[in-house]
Structures are given as C-alpha cells and as structure tokens.
Scaffold this motif. Structure first.
Motif, PDB file in Angstrom:
ATOM      1  N   UNK A  27      46.410  39.903  45.405  1.00  0.00           N
ATOM      2  CA  UNK A  27      47.582  39.578  44.589  1.00  0.00           C
ATOM      3  C   UNK A  27      47.128  38.949  43.274  1.00  0.00           C
ATOM      4  N   UNK A  28      47.109  39.762  42.228  1.00  0.00           N
ATOM      5  CA  UNK A  28      46.670  39.266  40.924  1.00  0.00           C
ATOM      6  C   UNK A  28      47.167  40.186  39.826  1.00  0.00           C
ATOM      7  N   UNK A  29      47.145  39.672  38.608  1.00  0.00           N
ATOM      8  CA  UNK A  29      47.492  40.466  37.432  1.00  0.00           C
ATOM      9  C   UNK A  29      46.248  41.134  36.868  1.00  0.00           C
ATOM     10  N   UNK A  30      46.459  42.106  36.004  1.00  0.00           N
ATOM     11  CA  UNK A  30      45.353  42.710  35.273  1.00  0.00           C
ATOM     12  C   UNK A  30      44.740  41.633  34.375  1.00  0.00           C
ATOM     13  N   UNK A  31      43.429  41.569  34.353  1.00  0.00           N
ATOM     14  CA  UNK A  31      42.736  40.537  33.578  1.00  0.00           C
ATOM     15  C   UNK A  31      43.198  40.550  32.122  1.00  0.00           C
ATOM     16  N   UNK A  32      43.627  39.383  31.631  1.00  0.00           N
ATOM     17  CA  UNK A  32      44.038  39.247  30.247  1.00  0.00           C
ATOM     18  C   UNK A  32      45.433  39.751  29.966  1.00  0.00           C
ATOM     19  N   UNK A  33      46.161  40.207  30.978  1.00  0.00           N
ATOM     20  CA  UNK A  33      47.511  40.727  30.778  1.00  0.00           C
ATOM     21  C   UNK A  33      48.461  40.107  31.798  1.00  0.00           C
ATOM     22  N   UNK A  63      34.700  43.824  32.100  1.00  0.00           N
ATOM     23  CA  UNK A  63      35.196  43.532  33.446  1.00  0.00           C
ATOM     24  C   UNK A  63      34.803  44.600  34.466  1.00  0.00           C
ATOM     25  N   UNK A  64      34.519  45.811  33.998  1.00  0.00           N
ATOM     26  CA  UNK A  64      34.160  46.902  34.913  1.00  0.00           C
ATOM     27  C   UNK A  64      32.669  47.260  34.811  1.00  0.00           C
ATOM     28  N   UNK A  65      31.858  46.311  34.387  1.00  0.00           N
ATOM     29  CA  UNK A  65      30.439  46.562  34.171  1.00  0.00           C
ATOM     30  C   UNK A  65      29.672  46.821  35.469  1.00  0.00           C
ATOM     31  N   UNK A  66      30.220  46.347  36.609  1.00  0.00           N
ATOM     32  CA  UNK A  66      29.437  46.408  37.851  1.00  0.00           C
ATOM     33  C   UNK A  66      30.149  47.130  38.999  1.00  0.00           C
ATOM     34  N   UNK A  67      31.205  47.861  38.694  1.00  0.00           N
ATOM     35  CA  UNK A  67      31.908  48.562  39.777  1.00  0.00           C
ATOM     36  C   UNK A  67      32.754  49.709  39.243  1.00  0.00           C
ATOM     37  N   UNK A  68      33.137  50.587  40.148  1.00  0.00           N
ATOM     38  CA  UNK A  68      34.117  51.613  39.843  1.00  0.00           C
ATOM     39  C   UNK A  68      35.471  51.154  40.385  1.00  0.00           C
ATOM     40  N   UNK A  69      36.461  51.235  39.526  1.00  0.00           N
ATOM     41  CA  UNK A  69      37.832  50.920  39.944  1.00  0.00           C
ATOM     42  C   UNK A  69      38.580  52.237  40.131  1.00  0.00           C
TER      43      UNK A  69
END
Length: 271
Positions: free
Chosen positions: A182-188, A251-257
C-alpha cells in the motif's frame, strides 16, 4: 261411505306428517353442511378466520397458535434469508473462478487469501503465489489473480525458454522485491499499482546452473546477460501494460517493474 271418508282423511294426515319430517331432516342437513364449511360460530353469526394469503394481517389473539410450515424443508435452516450476505467463496465472481483455473493450467502453485482492505489500497480476491511450475517465487507474491496469471504466462512462455536459449539452463528461482504494497508512486500523489495488487518487481533471476542474474544494468562486455535482460524487457510488453527497468529512472535502477494497469486505447509503457 263413511268408512271410505275416514280412511282418506287418515291417509292425508300421515302424508302431512311425512312431509314435515322430510323438511326438518333437510334443514338439519343444510345446517350441518354450512357448519362444516365455516370455522366460525354459525348460530352466533361470527365470521370465520381467513388462514390464506392474508394470514399475516390477522391479529395473533391469545390462545391462537402461530402457523408453521408443514413441510420440514421449508424451514429457516433449509431456506436462509436471502438478504443475509453469502460466504466469500459463494460470492466469488465467475471471472475470478476462471482465472484460478487458468493459473492451475499454467502450473502455478498458489493459495487464496482473505480480502485485503486498508484505506484506498486492497485486493478483493487476492492469491499468494509460491511457484510457477518448477520455478520458485521468493518471497511468495501476493497479487490479484489477473496479475498472477499474466506473470505466470510470461514466466512459462518467455522467461524460461529465453534462459534455456541464452544459458542452456532452466530457471530455479525468481527473486521479487515487491508485490502487494500500500503506497503511492514515488514522488507523486497517485496510488501505485502495487497498492492494488497489480504489480510485481523482479530483482534477480536464479538459474539451475547456479548463475544468479541481477537485473542491475550489466557491464559493458556482459553481452549474454545484456541480451537476456533485453529479451526479458521486450517480451514482457506482450503480457503487461507497464514494463520499467534500469535506464528508465533512478528508482528502477535495480529491478524490473511489471504491472497490468488499465490504460486507455490499449497503450503500453515499456521503457
């Protein structure tokens, strides 16, 4: 002559008595018939009580016994109130049932979880996926069934064949960093698809031959790893509406979303 007159007079008197007796008998029979068809007091002219469709409107006088169904199957236990909520299993939509059948066909190992509701986040019918075929999911991922089915299809049809082609090895484990959260998009101020159970982050892919392929951007000369990760990203766009990874942003430097966000006009964000 006098004898004949007396005989005629006696016969007439007997006929009169017979007619009177017959009339009395008929009256008694009529009274009995009326009494048999009327639940009230006929002589006192009291009306009968209606026990038909209007029974509910009849006052329950003291001494009257409440009517009960004579059929034992017409009891409350056999016919529960229709306005009472049904159990979650009975309420599961057909689409959710069909999705679980698809998950089984894809070889996914999963369990149904209780509904998740916390603020604006939640999943009505969550599943917890622990494996897809022989590929373990570590840790187990909590997702919507639709997201789980999309990920299972991608793993079976794209990820495993790509690993066999590039590394001549099967996939042992998918290490994920976030499923439902349960979280918002980072920075939004917009709710993340993780908060709906529609997203999964893949950190690394462990092969049967012992190789552990980190999703972080590979080195300059890591041609095989780069080719494999490029395939992972490109093939994912056929199954997900969003595929983001290293190179998109910090924010996506180390994973695939991966997610299945509902987008207008079939738009897909693959970056």
């Amino acid at each position: 002559m006098d004898g004949i007159f007396r005989a005629a007079l006696a016969l007439a008197r007997q006929s009169k008595r017979a007619r009177a007796a017959a009339g009395g008998l008929a009256a008694l029979l009529a009274l009995a018939a009326v009494s048999a068809c009327n639940t009230g007091n006929v002589l006192a002219l009291e009306p009968a009580v209606d026990v038909g469709a209007q029974t509910a409107a009849v006052p329950q006088y003291s001494g009257m016994q409440r009517l009960v169904p004579s059929n034992p199957y017409m009891t409350q236990a056999a016919y529960p109130r229709m306005d009472e909520p049904m159990s979650p299993v009975e309420q599961m939509p057909a689409s959710e049932t069909d999705c679980r059948q698809q998950l089984r066909r894809l070889g996914a190992t999963f369990t149904d979880l209780a509904p998740i509701h916390e603020g604006q986040c939640g999943i009505d019918y969550p599943v917890k996926v622990t494996a897809i075929g022989s590929v373990e999911m570590k840790p187990a991922a909590t997702l919507t069934c639709d997201m789980a089915a999309s990920f299972a299809a991608w793993t079976k049809n794209e990820l495993v064949p790509s690993a066999r082609w590039r590394y001549f090895s099967g996939v042992r484990t998918i290490h994920q960093g976030s499923s439902y959260s349960c979280r918002n998009i980072a920075g939004e101020g917009v709710l993340s698809e993780h908060g709906k159970g529609n997203a999964l982050d893949v950190m690394s892919i462990e092969l049967n031959n012992g190789d552990d392929i980190d999703v972080r951007k590979p080195g300059l000369f890591a041609f095989r790893t780069r080719g494999f990760l490029n395939n992972v990203r490109a093939d994912g766009c056929q199954y997900f509406t969003t595929v983001l990874g290293p190179g998109y942003n910090y924010d996506h430097r180390n994973h695939f979303h991966f997610d299945i966000k509902n987008r207008k006009s079939g738009y897909r964000a693959c970056r």
